[in-house]
Design a protein around this motif. Structure first.
Motif, short mmCIF file in Angstrom:
data_model
loop_
_atom_site.label_atom_id
_atom_site.label_comp_id
_atom_site.label_asym_id
_atom_site.label_seq_id
_atom_site.Cartn_x
_atom_site.Cartn_y
_atom_site.Cartn_z
N GLN A 205 23.84 -48.98 -20.86
CA GLN A 205 22.98 -49.52 -19.82
C GLN A 205 23.31 -48.88 -18.48
OE1 GLN A 205 22.09 -53.85 -19.45
NE2 GLN A 205 23.25 -53.66 -17.55
N VAL A 206 22.26 -48.64 -17.69
CA VAL A 206 22.46 -48.12 -16.35
C VAL A 206 23.21 -49.17 -15.54
CG1 VAL A 206 21.33 -47.34 -14.25
CG2 VAL A 206 20.37 -46.74 -16.47
N PRO A 207 24.32 -48.82 -14.91
CA PRO A 207 25.07 -49.83 -14.15
C PRO A 207 24.31 -50.25 -12.90
CG PRO A 207 26.00 -47.64 -13.81
CD PRO A 207 24.97 -47.50 -14.89
N PRO A 208 24.53 -51.47 -12.42
CA PRO A 208 23.87 -51.92 -11.19
C PRO A 208 24.10 -50.99 -10.01
CG PRO A 208 24.88 -53.77 -12.30
CD PRO A 208 25.31 -52.54 -13.05
N ALA A 209 25.20 -50.26 -10.02
CA ALA A 209 25.46 -49.32 -8.93
C ALA A 209 24.40 -48.25 -8.82
CB ALA A 209 26.83 -48.67 -9.12
N LEU A 210 23.64 -48.03 -9.91
CA LEU A 210 22.56 -47.04 -9.91
C LEU A 210 21.18 -47.69 -9.96
CD1 LEU A 210 24.03 -44.39 -12.40
CD2 LEU A 210 24.03 -44.31 -9.90
N ASP A 211 21.12 -49.01 -9.85
CA ASP A 211 19.85 -49.71 -9.86
C ASP A 211 19.03 -49.30 -8.62
OD1 ASP A 211 17.73 -51.49 -9.78
OD2 ASP A 211 18.95 -53.24 -10.31
N PRO A 212 17.80 -48.79 -8.81
CA PRO A 212 16.99 -48.37 -7.65
C PRO A 212 16.76 -49.49 -6.65
CG PRO A 212 16.04 -47.56 -9.70
CD PRO A 212 17.11 -48.51 -10.09
N ASN A 213 16.88 -50.76 -7.08
CA ASN A 213 16.66 -51.88 -6.17
C ASN A 213 17.91 -52.23 -5.36
OD1 ASN A 213 13.96 -52.33 -7.06
ND2 ASN A 213 14.79 -53.32 -8.90
N LEU A 214 19.04 -51.61 -5.70
CA LEU A 214 20.28 -51.84 -4.95
C LEU A 214 20.66 -50.55 -4.24
CD1 LEU A 214 22.35 -53.83 -7.62
CD2 LEU A 214 20.99 -54.77 -5.73
N ARG A 215 20.70 -50.60 -2.93
CA ARG A 215 20.94 -49.38 -2.16
C ARG A 215 22.13 -49.49 -1.22
NH1 ARG A 215 18.63 -44.54 -3.72
NH2 ARG A 215 16.54 -44.94 -4.55
N VAL A 216 22.40 -50.66 -0.71
CA VAL A 216 23.41 -50.83 0.34
C VAL A 216 24.68 -51.42 -0.27
CG1 VAL A 216 23.96 -51.94 2.54
CG2 VAL A 216 21.64 -51.09 2.10
N PHE A 217 25.82 -50.84 0.08
CA PHE A 217 27.11 -51.26 -0.46
C PHE A 217 28.12 -51.42 0.68
CE2 PHE A 217 24.84 -49.00 -3.71
CZ PHE A 217 25.11 -49.69 -4.89
N ILE A 218 28.93 -52.46 0.57
CA ILE A 218 30.03 -52.67 1.52
C ILE A 218 31.31 -52.18 0.86
CG2 ILE A 218 31.30 -54.32 2.92
CD1 ILE A 218 28.90 -56.18 2.77
N VAL A 219 32.02 -51.27 1.52
CA VAL A 219 33.26 -50.74 0.97
C VAL A 219 34.29 -51.88 0.90
CG1 VAL A 219 35.12 -49.06 1.31
CG2 VAL A 219 32.75 -48.47 1.93
N THR A 220 34.98 -51.97 -0.22
CA THR A 220 35.93 -53.08 -0.43
C THR A 220 37.38 -52.63 -0.53
OG1 THR A 220 35.53 -52.94 -2.82
CG2 THR A 220 34.21 -54.51 -1.57
N THR A 221 37.62 -51.31 -0.65
CA THR A 221 38.98 -50.80 -0.69
C THR A 221 38.97 -49.38 -0.15
OG1 THR A 221 40.93 -50.49 -2.10
CG2 THR A 221 38.80 -49.84 -3.01
N SER A 222 40.10 -48.90 0.27
CA SER A 222 40.18 -47.57 0.88
C SER A 222 39.89 -46.47 -0.14
CB SER A 222 41.57 -47.35 1.50
OG SER A 222 41.78 -48.26 2.56
N LEU A 223 39.15 -45.46 0.30
CA LEU A 223 38.80 -44.33 -0.55
C LEU A 223 38.96 -43.04 0.22
CD1 LEU A 223 35.46 -45.64 -2.14
CD2 LEU A 223 37.69 -45.51 -3.27
N ASP A 224 39.49 -42.02 -0.44
CA ASP A 224 39.53 -40.67 0.11
C ASP A 224 38.30 -39.93 -0.39
OD1 ASP A 224 41.75 -40.48 1.75
OD2 ASP A 224 43.11 -40.14 0.08
N VAL A 225 37.53 -39.35 0.52
CA VAL A 225 36.31 -38.63 0.15
C VAL A 225 36.24 -37.36 0.98
CG1 VAL A 225 35.07 -40.72 -0.51
CG2 VAL A 225 34.95 -39.91 1.85
#
Length: 634
Positions: A478-498
């Motif tokens: 199943q496509v994870p909710p992180a890729l759901d076209p209806n979900l676009r905005v995310f609040i970062v919850t832990t530190s990430l190096d990018v």
């Protein structure tokens, strides 16, 4: 004279003349016969008629002049070729199997030993000096051209392949650089501009440097591999035991240890996000479906959260499963407008975590509905987590004095953001704009609608991610909710190096992202845009790429915090300005429940992991600053 006398005299004269004519012809033939070997064998026709060849008299010659002595005779000098077992002591042409060529040999076959200036010795051969090339297991003692697998080049070797041991000397690399090997086992690698780009210390550590001389990577003699950021600080360490240590530029540390089964599935994980903060995760099955439970420990408190495992493109993703669904009417009260705007006073205005972020975040002055209240709740919880993680990192760096460490942590976090806070106040605006907060509020409302739909389902709820359609039984792709076209905005919850726009940067809890891609690339990353960020993080409007798994974790945490916020609202109905509403009611969701691991066992695992991480970081620092090491610009 008598006739008989005259006749005798004539005969003698005739005999003498005959001898004078014949002898010159016989002498060369005799000389040639004496110098040659026994006469050759008769032609084939003659051999058939005479199966037993006539034995020729043997003429014994010195062995040093013999061309092909029989086994095991020796050739003392300048021999053409010796047969099996023969020894060619000087300038030998070729010695067959087992032969020993002691000097200037052309080629020694299998097992042969070429002691000097040998052309090539095949398998097992030893080329002691100036060897051209020796094959597998051969030893090239000096000035060797190339030794194949497991060869040992003891002096000025051109190249030793896998497993080769190269003794002191300098080798020119094909790109114009050099590799200098020292007597203590260490080595220095330089580029064509004579800048040090790598070295191996006498302790067995491997170091690599950038052209500017900054460390890039360290591999310790115990197998831990550390990578450095552009400032020369350790960013990531991976050990041979499955532990990964991430260090953010601000010093925050996250430790993850994975244990996998025979099918390479993650059986369990231990994750530490700071002192006395982390969780232990275990995989389990229920009703033919795969789940994981996480037993969290935070400041002495323990709780358990359940996730269901789904797969997409053969990658496992965890989906949060609520342990409790509220009454459908309560969700409606939460996202519909309240009878009148609510003035609410948060209890954290005076908390240490809030003051440093005054430039970034300001709560709404009034709340027309619960979704706006929940938006500020979510942002505040993540900023609190960011501050606590930073404080823990500062405390860790401060050393053993716990009291001083706590004071330093608070002071450092406050001082670091004072200037930015003042700039935000002077500008009359905060970084986290009302427009971005409105986007978060829309995501909150959408999730409340999905939760209400799940709460109205018959039975106890399946735990299916409520942002996506339910699956047929047994289907876990199943496509994870992180890729759901209806979900676009995310609040970062832990530190990430990018990496954003070609430059490394970091994200921390409370930053806000907008996903730009609907499908991941081959590395399972998607492009995002930074809508809002704190001053030390990736700049706003920058475009890093994020792992889909990280976005899914953000979504899971978003849902967990939303459920906690709903409980807080239910507990405060009719209080602090919150209007009264329908009873929260609800029911348990059995799929989202599990017995937690023993709290003492979890705490012990987290402590052990931190101790192992401390030791690993210490070993990496010692390797990077090894006494036998040299700076990257030496």
């Amino acid at each position: 004279m008598k006739p008989s006398h005259a006749l005798n005299l004539s005969a003698r004269i005739l005999l003498s003349l005959t001898l004078l004519l014949v002898c010159p012809l016989l002498l060369p033939a005799q000389s040639k016969d004496k110098k040659s070997n026994p006469p050759p064998s008769p032609p084939p026709q003659q051999r058939q008629q005479r199966p037993q060849p006539q034995q020729q008299p043997q003429r014994q010659q010195p062995q040093t002049q013999q061309q092909r002595p029989a086994n095991p005779q020796q050739s003392g000098g300048n021999a053409g070729r010796s047969t099996t077992g023969a020894v060619n002591n000087a300038n030998a042409g070729r010695g067959a199997t087992g032969a020993v060529n002691n000097a200037n040999a052309g080629r020694g076959a299998t097992g042969a030993v070429n002691n000097a200036n040998a052309g090539r010795g095949t398998t097992g051969a030893a080329n002691s000096a100036n060897a051209g090339r020796s094959a597998t297991s051969a030893a090239n003692s000096a000035n060797a051209g190339r030794g194949a697998t497991s060869t040992g080049n003891t002096g000025n070797g051109g190249r030793g392949a896998t497993g080769a041991g190269n003794a002191p000397g300098k080798v020119i690399r094909p790109d114009g650089g050099t590799v200098e090997r020292r007597t203590d086992g260490s080595s220095i690698e330089r580029d064509k501009n004579n800048r040090v780009i790598g070295q191996t210390t006498r302790e067995g550590h491997r170091l690599e440097y950038s052209p500017t001389g900054h460390p890039v990577k360290v591999i310790t003699n115990k197998g831990a591999e550390a990578r450095f950021d552009t400032h020369g600080k350790v960013s990531t360490i991976k050990t041979s035991g499955g532990m990964t240590i991430n260090r953010e530029p601000n010093g925050q540390r996250r430790i993850v240890t994975e244990h996998r089964d025979a099918n390479n599935r993650v059986e369990s994980r231990v994750v530490t996000a700071g002192p006395n903060r982390g969780f232990v995760e275990h995989r389990f099955e229920r009703g033919g479906s795969e789940y994981v439970r996480r037993t969290y420990v935070y400041e002495g408190r323990t709780n358990v959260t359940v996730y269901r495992t789904y797969y997409y493109n053969n990658v496992a993703y965890y989906h949060y499963v609520p342990a409790y669904y509220y009454a459908p009417v309560y969700y409606g009260w939460a996202y519909n407008p309240w009878p009148a705007p609510v003035y609410y006073t948060w209890g954290w205005y005076g908390d240490p975590w809030y003051r440093p972020y005054g430039y970034y975040f300001a709560p709404y002055p009034v709340y027309p509905s619960a979704d706006f209240w929940l938006t500020d709740y979510l942002i505040a919880e993540n900023l609190r987590a960011s501050y606590q993680a930073q404080a823990a990192a500062n405390a860790d760096a401060a050393g053993a004095n716990a009291d001083a460490a706590a004071a330093n942590a608070n002071a450092a976090a406050a001082n670091a953001d004072t200037a930015a806070s003042q700039r935000g106040s002077q500008a009359g605006a905060v970084t986290l704009t009302p427009e971005v907060k409105q986007m978060i509020a829309e995501e909150v409302k959408a999730q409340l609608t999905a939760e209400q739909a799940a709460a109205t389902q018959n039975g106890t709820g399946s735990g299916t991610p409520t942002s996506a359609p339910a699956q047929p039984a047994g289907n876990t792709e199943q496509v994870p909710p992180a890729l759901d076209p209806n979900l676009r905005v995310f609040i970062v919850t832990t530190s990430l190096d990018v990496t954003a726009n070609g430059e490394p940067c970091s994200l921390s809890a409370g930053d806000v992202l907008r996903r730009m891609d609907n499908a991941p690339d081959s590395d399972n990353t998607v492009g995002v845009m930074v809508l809002s960020s704190k001053k030390s993080d990736c700049g706003m409007d920058s475009s890093p790429r994020i792992q889909v798994a990280d976005l899914q974790e953000m979504h899971n945490r978003f849902r967990e915090q939303l459920d906690t916020g709903l409980k807080t609202l239910a507990d405060n109905q009719g209080k602090k300005g919150i209007p009264s509403g329908p009873a929260a009611g609800g029911r348990k969701n059995l799929d989202g429940t599990s017995a937690p691991d023993d709290a003492a066992v979890v705490a012990a695992k987290l402590k052990q992991q931190q101790q192992e991480a401390d030791q690993t970081e210490k070993e990496v620092q010692q390797a990077a600053s090894s006494p036998s090491g040299n700076g990257g610009n030496n």
